[in-house]
Enzyme design. Structure first.
Site, PDB file in Angstrom:
ATOM      1  N   ASP A 171       0.870  -1.184   0.000  1.00 53.55           N
ATOM      2  CA  ASP A 171       0.000   0.000   0.000  1.00 53.55           C
ATOM      3  C   ASP A 171       0.899   1.224   0.000  1.00 53.55           C
ATOM      4  O   ASP A 171       1.516   1.551   1.008  1.00 53.55           O
ATOM      5  CB  ASP A 171      -0.909   0.003   1.221  1.00 53.55           C
ATOM      6  CG  ASP A 171      -1.983   1.085   1.167  1.00 53.55           C
ATOM      7  OD1 ASP A 171      -1.821   2.042   0.383  1.00 53.55           O
ATOM      8  OD2 ASP A 171      -2.982   0.970   1.906  1.00 53.55           O
TER       9      ASP A 171
ATOM     10  N   ARG B 186       0.014   4.448  -0.730  1.00 50.16           N
ATOM     11  CA  ARG B 186      -0.723   5.712  -0.743  1.00 50.16           C
ATOM     12  C   ARG B 186      -0.141   6.714   0.247  1.00 50.16           C
ATOM     13  O   ARG B 186       0.375   6.334   1.293  1.00 50.16           O
ATOM     14  CB  ARG B 186      -2.201   5.467  -0.442  1.00 50.16           C
ATOM     15  CG  ARG B 186      -2.919   4.766  -1.570  1.00 50.16           C
ATOM     16  CD  ARG B 186      -4.332   4.413  -1.208  1.00 50.16           C
ATOM     17  NE  ARG B 186      -4.386   3.324  -0.210  1.00 50.16           N
ATOM     18  CZ  ARG B 186      -5.512   2.766   0.204  1.00 50.16           C
ATOM     19  NH1 ARG B 186      -6.669   3.185  -0.277  1.00 50.16           N
ATOM     20  NH2 ARG B 186      -5.480   1.784   1.094  1.00 50.16           N
TER      21      ARG B 186
END
Length: 205
Positions: free
Chosen positions: A135, A137
């Site tokens: 991930d 982000r």
């Protein structure tokens, strides 16, 4: 207010561009555009989000396949629709729509990751095989967007504890986590199980 420069923690300049009405099936939202230099993000607000009371909120990363193409490989489109419905029912809220496709890897790499999932990898292993974090982000953009809207406290619709931690790190108070599950089906069952077991998502409530 158009043209205002905002600043993220990583010193990336963020420019508020404009706001406009956005009629939807749930009611009239207001759409606010922000230019972060290397990307563009939007916030959708409903009702008056000013004041000290916590605001019902959703931080939603762009998912073209789910949000626009109705894919059932994930639950993203259904989560977005459910968030808009919940905020309209509440009469007050905000959605930060961040252009971070594929948990930050981009659309074409997301398609490559899907191809790896087609031959047996899960969503985490597929991203990592392509050389990306599970991930990747960055939620730093949320701070200047929320500051511009005058929002400091959230009732956050999420199953992802990382989003709550990210808000704390940028100085946004999360007063309540609101479980947010929608769109589960047979074709995304393995994907959701992977999010729970490998990414720590709080599902099954």
């Amino acid at each position: 207010m158009s043209g205002n420069l905002l600043v993220m923690k990583k010193e990336t300049k963020v420019r508020f561009v404009a706001s406009t009405r956005l009629p939807t099936q749930w009611g009239v939202f207001h759409l606010h555009g922000f230019d972060a230099g290397n990307n563009e993000h939007v916030a959708l607000t409903y009702g008056d989000v000013s004041g000290e009371a916590p605001v019902l909120a959703r931080i939603h990363s762009e998912c073209l396949t789910g949000d626009a193409l109705f894919s059932q490989r994930c639950d993203c489109g259904e989560q977005l629709a459910a968030a808009m419905a919940a905020i309209a029912a509440e009469g007050r809220g905000v959605i930060l729509y961040l252009r971070q496709e594929g948990r930050g890897i981009g659309l074409l790499n997301k398609i490559r990751a899907y191809a790896l999932q087609d031959i047996g990898l899960d969503t985490v292993d597929a991203n990592e095989q392509l050389g990306f974090a599970a991930d990747g982000r960055d939620y730093g953009i949320c701070k200047p967007m929320l500051d511009h809207l005058g929002i400091k406290r959230l009732r956050l619709m999420t199953n992802n504890p990382r989003k709550i931690d990210a808000m704390k790190k940028i100085g946004i108070e999360v007063t309540e986590r609101v479980p947010h599950q929608a769109g589960a089906c047979a074709t995304n069952a393995h994907y959701l199980a992977t999010k729970a077991s490998r990414l720590g998502h709080m599902l099954g409530e």
